[in-house]
Design a protein around this motif. Structure first.
Motif, PDB file in Angstrom:
ATOM      1  N   PHE A 115      -7.457  19.173 -23.283  1.00  0.00           N
ATOM      2  CA  PHE A 115      -6.433  19.601 -24.237  1.00  0.00           C
ATOM      3  C   PHE A 115      -5.700  20.865 -23.770  1.00  0.00           C
ATOM      4  CE2 PHE A 115      -4.873  20.963 -28.450  1.00  0.00           C
ATOM      5  CZ  PHE A 115      -4.468  19.746 -28.964  1.00  0.00           C
ATOM      6  N   PHE A 116      -6.443  21.799 -23.169  1.00  0.00           N
ATOM      7  CA  PHE A 116      -5.860  23.090 -22.808  1.00  0.00           C
ATOM      8  C   PHE A 116      -5.745  23.283 -21.292  1.00  0.00           C
ATOM      9  CE2 PHE A 116      -7.951  23.817 -26.941  1.00  0.00           C
ATOM     10  CZ  PHE A 116      -6.873  24.288 -27.670  1.00  0.00           C
ATOM     11  N   TYR A 121       3.258  14.370 -25.634  1.00  0.00           N
ATOM     12  CA  TYR A 121       1.994  15.079 -25.428  1.00  0.00           C
ATOM     13  C   TYR A 121       0.877  14.556 -26.334  1.00  0.00           C
ATOM     14  CZ  TYR A 121       4.828  18.546 -22.942  1.00  0.00           C
ATOM     15  OH  TYR A 121       5.669  19.164 -22.056  1.00  0.00           O
ATOM     16  N   SER A 122       1.197  13.628 -27.256  1.00  0.00           N
ATOM     17  CA  SER A 122       0.211  13.188 -28.246  1.00  0.00           C
ATOM     18  C   SER A 122      -0.946  12.413 -27.635  1.00  0.00           C
ATOM     19  CB  SER A 122       0.887  12.336 -29.327  1.00  0.00           C
ATOM     20  OG  SER A 122       1.405  11.152 -28.765  1.00  0.00           O
ATOM     21  N   SER A 123      -0.803  11.938 -26.388  1.00  0.00           N
ATOM     22  CA  SER A 123      -1.934  11.252 -25.754  1.00  0.00           C
ATOM     23  C   SER A 123      -3.134  12.201 -25.629  1.00  0.00           C
ATOM     24  CB  SER A 123      -1.535  10.702 -24.379  1.00  0.00           C
ATOM     25  OG  SER A 123      -1.059  11.734 -23.545  1.00  0.00           O
ATOM     26  N   GLY A 162       4.571  21.565 -26.327  1.00  0.00           N
ATOM     27  CA  GLY A 162       3.770  20.338 -26.431  1.00  0.00           C
ATOM     28  C   GLY A 162       2.362  20.627 -26.903  1.00  0.00           C
ATOM     29  N   LEU A 163       1.764  21.711 -26.373  1.00  0.00           N
ATOM     30  CA  LEU A 163       0.429  22.106 -26.809  1.00  0.00           C
ATOM     31  C   LEU A 163       0.444  22.481 -28.291  1.00  0.00           C
ATOM     32  CD1 LEU A 163      -2.517  22.916 -26.302  1.00  0.00           C
ATOM     33  CD2 LEU A 163      -1.688  25.154 -25.538  1.00  0.00           C
ATOM     34  N   ALA A 164       1.470  23.239 -28.699  1.00  0.00           N
ATOM     35  CA  ALA A 164       1.582  23.650 -30.106  1.00  0.00           C
ATOM     36  C   ALA A 164       1.732  22.433 -31.022  1.00  0.00           C
ATOM     37  CB  ALA A 164       2.765  24.595 -30.282  1.00  0.00           C
ATOM     38  N   SER A 165       2.473  21.427 -30.567  1.00  0.00           N
ATOM     39  CA  SER A 165       2.647  20.220 -31.386  1.00  0.00           C
ATOM     40  C   SER A 165       1.324  19.490 -31.568  1.00  0.00           C
ATOM     41  CB  SER A 165       3.677  19.287 -30.744  1.00  0.00           C
ATOM     42  OG  SER A 165       3.193  18.742 -29.523  1.00  0.00           O
ATOM     43  N   ASN A 166       0.481  19.507 -30.524  1.00  0.00           N
ATOM     44  CA  ASN A 166      -0.834  18.870 -30.649  1.00  0.00           C
ATOM     45  C   ASN A 166      -1.753  19.650 -31.571  1.00  0.00           C
ATOM     46  OD1 ASN A 166      -0.495  16.566 -29.104  1.00  0.00           O
ATOM     47  ND2 ASN A 166      -0.978  17.610 -27.194  1.00  0.00           N
TER      48      ASN A 166
END
Length: 733
Positions: free
Chosen positions: A70-71, A212-214, A193-197
């Motif tokens: 994720f990160f 990025y939702s994958s 993209g990270l913030a959206s996840n």
């Protein structure tokens, strides 16, 4: 192909001076190093009875693999894509493409391949460092539960899943890095993209248009054993975005800009528009949750057991009344139960020995379990066509964090407006989560289960509104809920299904509905018996009367009053199952109430000498029921020992400890290494005793009075102030 390999070699040479290979290894090692190295210098408590586990899977999987993917992995892809593209930007590679002996496709695709190779190295570094450090931890902190078991298939499947999940992100970040010459834009978009996840995690909602939702989908289900297919929705979406952004990036790169690539003439505009529409159509189809699929009329439950217990059969029970539905023999640690009997959607229990699994199922369902268990723990993985229902049942509740906190803290008892605004907002959020819920494989909830959960959710909000009125005021209209909100909640429960009609929350709601505001302020318990008695005979009346009578009996402290109430009302129950439930309930209450005779347990000391509990007659006996496999039991034992020493001069108080271990030798071996001043005993018929007194968990502390009767059946823990208060009072007797 030869030219593509040449292009890849050239691109790889360009990365030599960028240090990306070293960065990939370092970032891959970051989480393993942070997770293991500090622990090498600290002692580790060995927990007896823990299930054996692979140190490799424990290190690689779980929270660590979620955080890494994720990160860390996203961060590396952002850095690497930007650095690869910057080489061309700095050398004016776009303008010099015509001078290259290789095609533009080879030039662009080779950059993507190099980015993937570097990303795979980062993943391999994560796996490699975890494996090495797990072996070191195995020897530094020896533990009987740790195993150097290497499941090759699990490793390969997990590695492949991660690599497939990053394909689309890599294509996107390369495309962005090619479009924007500066580092800042590609970095900011990656962070966005990270913030959206993170937003998806908080709101429990995946944004279908988010490439990025994958990563978010992978976060929800990192364990391949819990997937029907190890290549799941996150990987398929990643492949879709790979095609989209490789195509977009290639045309933008090869034609030196957006206008030349997509808007140069009418033909390109038409092709671009058509491609956009087709892509949007595929995206809609891919993201649309897969509807629940029934597998026919019957039910199939099969599985594999990994255990050191002697389990010869697996049983299926109804959760209500614990009626046996069927059983399957265990052969070679495998079991299979198939029935063509039509079963309604309901809550059932799968039982192996004394371990249970709750299942929501109905006709047409199939389940494939992998279960690991011993006398202490159980871990299960399941594949099923009703997987989404199981996931929702185990992970989602009716209330969000803010409203749950409001209920717990009673923050708005003097502010009804804010209370109801919080409740209504929470209802809308949780209703949205339910309506759009899909598991990590994009399986939607079955319609019948979704209807049930929405009805149950509405009931729980209505019950909390009633509780709020009870705490504040039934008569003051300012504490009444907004009519529109109550109307919406009631509209969802107009046609309660079988599952809801027997739910405790629903029955409590129906009981509250029988009472007027005036009734609530007077003697609601007695009024309810009268109003239920006036209802027409049937299952609904039996359910309400059982619920109310059971609750009232629990609140009664006087056994004569309780038994008289029971004798008066039991004849009004028509259903034999509910009658039997109430007979068992009053027997349980009477058996464990203060003043009831406690059984004269036959105990064995560590020399196998029998001693009855009655040998301590004439004293208050403070009993610690525990087992060697129980971690909390062993943590509280030193406090129990301290209390025993503290009251050693109280002649009328005796502390003893009774083990409920199935295996007497484990208890005896434990006492050899952990001596105690408190008399230690082993109970010969522990399971029978626990079943009789409905003891579901230990440690359990019970005080028996000098006459051998129950003084306190649920004594506070020895580290609580109430424990000391009780013992101090006993000293005076």
């Amino acid at each position: 192909m030869k030219k593509l390999m040449t292009a890849i070699n050239i691109e790889w040479l360009k990365t030599k001076g960028l240090g990306l290979s070293y960065i990939s290894v370092i970032l891959g090692a970051l989480i393993p190093l942070l997770g293991f190295v500090p622990g090498f210098f600290m002692s580790e408590m060995v927990v007896e009875g823990k299930l054996p586990y692979s140190v490799f899977e424990d290190a690689i999987g779980g929270d660590a693999i979620q955080s890494f993917t994720f990160f860390i992995l996203l961060l590396f892809i952002i850095i690497a894509a930007n650095r690869i593209a910057q080489t061309d930007h700095k050398n004016n590679g776009w303008q010099l493409m015509e001078t290259q002996p290789l095609s533009r496709f080879n030039l662009y695709f080779s950059k993507y391949i190099v980015l993937l190779v570097l990303s795979f190295i980062c993943v391999a570094s994560y796996f490699g460092f975890n494996i090495v450090l797990a072996i070191a931890d195995y020897y530094i902190h020896p533990d009987p539960a740790k195993q150097l078991h290497f499941d090759t298939l699990w490793m390969i499947q997990t590695f492949v899943r991660i690599c497939m999940t990053l394909l689309g992100i890599a294509a996107l970040q390369l495309c962005i890095s090619v479009i924007f010459p500066g580092f800042i834009w590609s970095f900011l978009i990656g962070v966005l993209g990270l913030a959206s996840n993170i937003t998806s995690l908080v709101q429990k909602k995946s944004f279908f248009f988010n490439p990025y939702s994958s990563l978010y989908e992978f976060w929800k289900a990192p364990e391949v054993r819990n997937l029907n297919n190890f290549i799941s929705h996150s990987e398929y979406m990643s492949l879709f975005w790979t095609v989209v952004f490789l195509t977009l990036g290639y045309f933008w790169y090869s034609r030196k800009g957006f206008k030349n690539a997509f808007l140069k003439n009418k033909k390109r505009i038409f092709i671009s528009a058509a491609s956009l529409i087709i892509g949007a159509g595929f995206l809609y189809l891919f993201q649309k949750p897969k509807a629940y699929q029934s597998d026919g009329r019957g039910i199939t439950i099969k599985g594999k057991l990994e255990t050191d217990l002697k389990i010869d059969s697996v049983h299926v029970y109804s959760k209500e009344f614990h009626k046996k539905i069927g059983s399957a023999a265990v052969k070679n640690n495998m079991f299979s139960w198939v029935t063509t009997q039509p079963l309604p959607l309901d809550e059932y229990i799968l039982q192996m020995g004394n371990k249970k699994l709750d299942i929501v199922m109905g006709s047409g369902d199939w389940f494939d379990y992998e279960i690991k268990l011993n006398g202490t723990e159980m871990i299960s993985y399941v594949k099923s066509n009703r997987k989404a229902d199981q996931v929702y049942k185990n992970t989602e509740s009716s209330f969000g964090n803010e409203f749950a906190y409001t209920l717990e803290r009673q923050n708005y008892n003097n502010d009804p407006k804010t209370f109801y605004e919080t409740a209504e907002s929470d209802w809308k959020d949780n209703k949205r989560i339910l309506d759009h819920f899909a598991d990590a494989e994009n399986n939607a909830l079955s319609e019948d289960y979704k209807v049930y959960r929405k009805q149950l959710m509405a009931i729980e909000y209505l019950n909390e509104i009633n509780n709020y009125r009870k705490m504040t005021s039934w008569n003051d209209p300012k504490f009444a809920a907004p009519p529109s909100f109550v109307k919406e909640l009631n509209e969802n429960i107009q046609k309660p299904g079988p599952l809801l009609s027997k739910n405790d929350n629903y029955l409590q709601y129906k009981l509250d509905q029988l009472l007027s505001d005036k009734d609530q302020a007077s003697n609601p318990d007695s009024i309810l018996f009268i109003k239920i008695g006036k209802m027409a005979k049937g299952i609904s009346r039996d359910q309400l009367l059982t619920k109310h009578l059971s609750k009232t009996m629990e609140l009664q402290t006087d056994s004569l009053t309780r038994n008289k109430l029971f004798a008066t009302e039991i004849s009004n129950i028509s259903n034999n199952d509910y009658k039997a439930m109430l007979y068992a309930k009053i027997e349980e209450i009477n058996r464990s109430q203060k003043g009831s005779v406690f059984p004269d347990l036959i105990l064995l000391n560590n020399q196998d000498k029998k001693s009855p509990l009655s040998k301590y007659k004439g004293k208050y006996v403070v009993i610690d029921f525990w087992a060697t496999w129980c971690g909390p039991c062993k943590q509280i034992r030193p406090v129990f020992e301290t209390r025993s020493h503290q009251y050693r001069y109280a002649d009328n108080i005796q502390f003893i400890s009774i083990s409920l271990d199935q295996d007497k030798s484990k208890w005896q071996n434990y006492l050899k290494t952990k001596t105690s001043n408190v008399p230690q005993y082993w109970l010969t018929d522990a399971q029978q005793f626990m079943n009789k007194y409905k003891i579901q968990s230990i440690p359990r502390f019970i005080i028996v009075d000098p006459e051998g009767k129950i003084f306190n059946f649920n004594t506070p823990f020895p580290d609580e102030d109430n424990f000391i208060e009780i013992l101090d009072k006993l000293k005076k007797y």
